[in-house]
Design a protein around this motif. Structure first.
Motif, short mmCIF file in Angstrom:
data_model
loop_
_atom_site.label_atom_id
_atom_site.label_comp_id
_atom_site.label_asym_id
_atom_site.label_seq_id
_atom_site.Cartn_x
_atom_site.Cartn_y
_atom_site.Cartn_z
N MET A 136 30.53 20.16 -7.47
CA MET A 136 29.54 19.49 -6.88
C MET A 136 29.95 17.89 -6.64
O MET A 136 30.54 17.49 -7.53
CB MET A 136 28.25 19.56 -7.75
N ILE A 137 29.37 17.26 -5.76
CA ILE A 137 29.88 15.92 -5.34
C ILE A 137 29.23 15.03 -6.28
O ILE A 137 29.98 13.88 -6.75
CB ILE A 137 29.43 15.67 -3.86
N ASN A 138 28.05 15.24 -6.87
CA ASN A 138 27.50 14.42 -7.83
C ASN A 138 28.37 14.04 -9.12
O ASN A 138 28.50 13.17 -9.72
CB ASN A 138 26.20 14.44 -8.13
N THR A 139 28.94 15.27 -9.38
CA THR A 139 29.65 15.16 -10.82
C THR A 139 31.01 14.55 -10.32
O THR A 139 31.47 13.66 -11.23
CB THR A 139 30.35 16.64 -11.22
N VAL A 140 31.86 14.73 -9.07
CA VAL A 140 33.04 13.95 -8.85
C VAL A 140 32.59 12.42 -8.73
O VAL A 140 33.21 11.63 -9.48
CB VAL A 140 33.58 14.35 -7.51
N ILE A 141 31.44 11.92 -8.18
CA ILE A 141 31.02 10.46 -8.02
C ILE A 141 30.79 9.90 -9.41
O ILE A 141 31.25 8.83 -9.84
CB ILE A 141 29.91 10.30 -7.57
N LEU A 142 30.31 10.89 -10.42
CA LEU A 142 30.01 10.35 -11.75
C LEU A 142 31.24 10.15 -12.50
O LEU A 142 31.60 9.16 -13.35
CB LEU A 142 28.99 11.17 -12.46
N SER A 143 32.33 11.09 -12.31
CA SER A 143 33.72 10.72 -12.83
C SER A 143 34.31 9.58 -12.49
O SER A 143 34.91 8.82 -13.27
CB SER A 143 34.41 12.13 -12.59
N TRP A 144 33.77 9.15 -11.16
CA TRP A 144 34.58 7.93 -10.58
C TRP A 144 33.95 6.77 -11.25
O TRP A 144 34.45 5.85 -11.55
CB TRP A 144 34.46 7.97 -9.34
N VAL A 145 32.75 6.97 -11.44
CA VAL A 145 31.78 5.83 -12.04
C VAL A 145 32.37 5.58 -13.72
O VAL A 145 32.44 4.35 -13.70
CB VAL A 145 30.40 6.15 -12.06
N THR A 146 32.71 6.64 -14.08
CA THR A 146 33.15 6.14 -15.69
C THR A 146 34.57 5.28 -15.47
O THR A 146 34.64 4.26 -16.32
CB THR A 146 33.62 7.49 -16.16
N PHE A 147 35.45 5.67 -14.43
CA PHE A 147 36.66 4.76 -14.45
C PHE A 147 36.28 3.28 -13.73
O PHE A 147 36.88 2.06 -14.29
CB PHE A 147 37.68 5.16 -13.57
N ILE A 148 35.14 3.31 -13.23
CA ILE A 148 34.86 2.05 -12.44
C ILE A 148 34.13 1.16 -13.68
O ILE A 148 34.50 0.01 -13.78
CB ILE A 148 33.62 2.27 -11.29
N TYR A 149 33.37 1.73 -14.51
CA TYR A 149 32.83 1.00 -15.69
C TYR A 149 33.98 0.35 -16.48
O TYR A 149 33.90 -0.67 -17.13
CB TYR A 149 31.63 1.80 -16.38
N PHE A 150 35.02 1.42 -16.81
CA PHE A 150 36.06 1.00 -17.55
C PHE A 150 36.70 -0.45 -17.04
O PHE A 150 37.25 -1.39 -17.58
CB PHE A 150 36.96 2.05 -17.63
N THR A 151 37.03 -0.37 -15.61
CA THR A 151 37.65 -1.32 -14.86
C THR A 151 36.65 -2.76 -15.11
O THR A 151 37.07 -3.84 -15.30
CB THR A 151 37.73 -1.06 -13.39
N VAL A 205 20.71 10.63 -7.76
CA VAL A 205 19.89 11.19 -6.61
C VAL A 205 20.18 12.49 -5.90
O VAL A 205 19.47 13.35 -5.52
CB VAL A 205 19.55 9.88 -5.42
N LEU A 206 21.49 12.38 -5.79
CA LEU A 206 21.94 13.92 -5.06
C LEU A 206 21.91 14.79 -6.06
O LEU A 206 21.61 16.05 -5.68
CB LEU A 206 23.65 13.59 -4.87
N ARG A 207 22.03 14.70 -7.55
CA ARG A 207 21.92 15.54 -8.43
C ARG A 207 20.30 16.00 -8.41
O ARG A 207 20.10 17.18 -8.52
CB ARG A 207 22.28 15.25 -9.96
N TRP A 208 19.39 15.17 -8.52
CA TRP A 208 17.96 15.56 -8.35
C TRP A 208 17.56 16.36 -7.22
O TRP A 208 17.11 17.48 -7.11
CB TRP A 208 17.19 14.24 -8.33
N VAL A 209 18.11 15.92 -5.94
CA VAL A 209 18.16 16.68 -4.66
C VAL A 209 18.85 18.21 -4.71
O VAL A 209 17.89 19.02 -4.29
CB VAL A 209 18.63 16.07 -3.38
N THR A 210 19.89 18.01 -5.31
CA THR A 210 20.69 19.32 -5.44
C THR A 210 19.71 20.43 -6.36
O THR A 210 19.48 21.63 -6.26
CB THR A 210 22.00 19.04 -6.18
N SER A 211 19.17 20.04 -7.34
CA SER A 211 18.38 20.67 -8.55
C SER A 211 17.17 21.57 -7.48
O SER A 211 16.67 22.55 -7.89
CB SER A 211 18.03 19.91 -9.51
#
Length: 139
Positions: free
Chosen positions: A1-16, A52-58
């Motif tokens: 799912m695309i929302n999980t991929v985005i959230l994985s990238w957000v993890t690295f963005i927050y680290f940066t 929001v994508l996760r909510w819509v997907t649900s």
């Protein structure tokens, strides 16, 4: 799912963003602080889109609930909330000092949700206790 991929990238963005806040704190150069704020804001926007994508997907899956029902979703929302509140506070006070301490909490929350083997990122139906039938109990 695309929302999980985005959230994985957000993890690295927050680290940066954390790294930029740390460099700003050590060097005292405001350029790093502005870069940290922009990076954290990019992470917050991306995380908002993913939620929001996760909510819509649900809803598309027929489950239909706000993404707050399991540990993964709760940790993701916690990270979103503290970054949103921090950026609001930073904007109001014009002080970036706390970013060095707040953003790593969001990063660790996201990392735990994404990397822990005991936390599932799948969208799941609500447990019966959280389901509402909309009717009032009779007495």
């Amino acid at each position: 799912m695309i929302n999980t991929v985005i959230l994985s990238w957000v993890t690295f963005i927050y680290f940066t963003a954390f790294a930029f806040y740390l460099v700003r704190m050590v060097s005292g150069k405001e350029l790093w602080g502005r870069l940290a704020t922009v990076t954290a804001l990019i992470g917050l926007v991306a995380q908002t889109v993913a939620l929001v994508l996760r909510w819509v997907t649900s809803y598309q899956m027929g489950i239909g609930h706000v993404p707050l029902s399991n540990l993964y979703e709760s940790m993701i929302f916690f990270a979103w909330a503290i970054v949103a509140l921090y950026l609001l506070m930073e904007w109001r006070t014009k002080n970036r000092s706390l970013g060095t301490f707040v953003v790593p909490v969001a990063f660790l929350s996201m990392a735990f949700a994404s990397l822990s083997p005991n936390v599932s990122s799948r969208i799941q139906p609500l447990i019966p206790t959280l389901q509402s039938t909309g009717s009032q109990p009779t007495s």
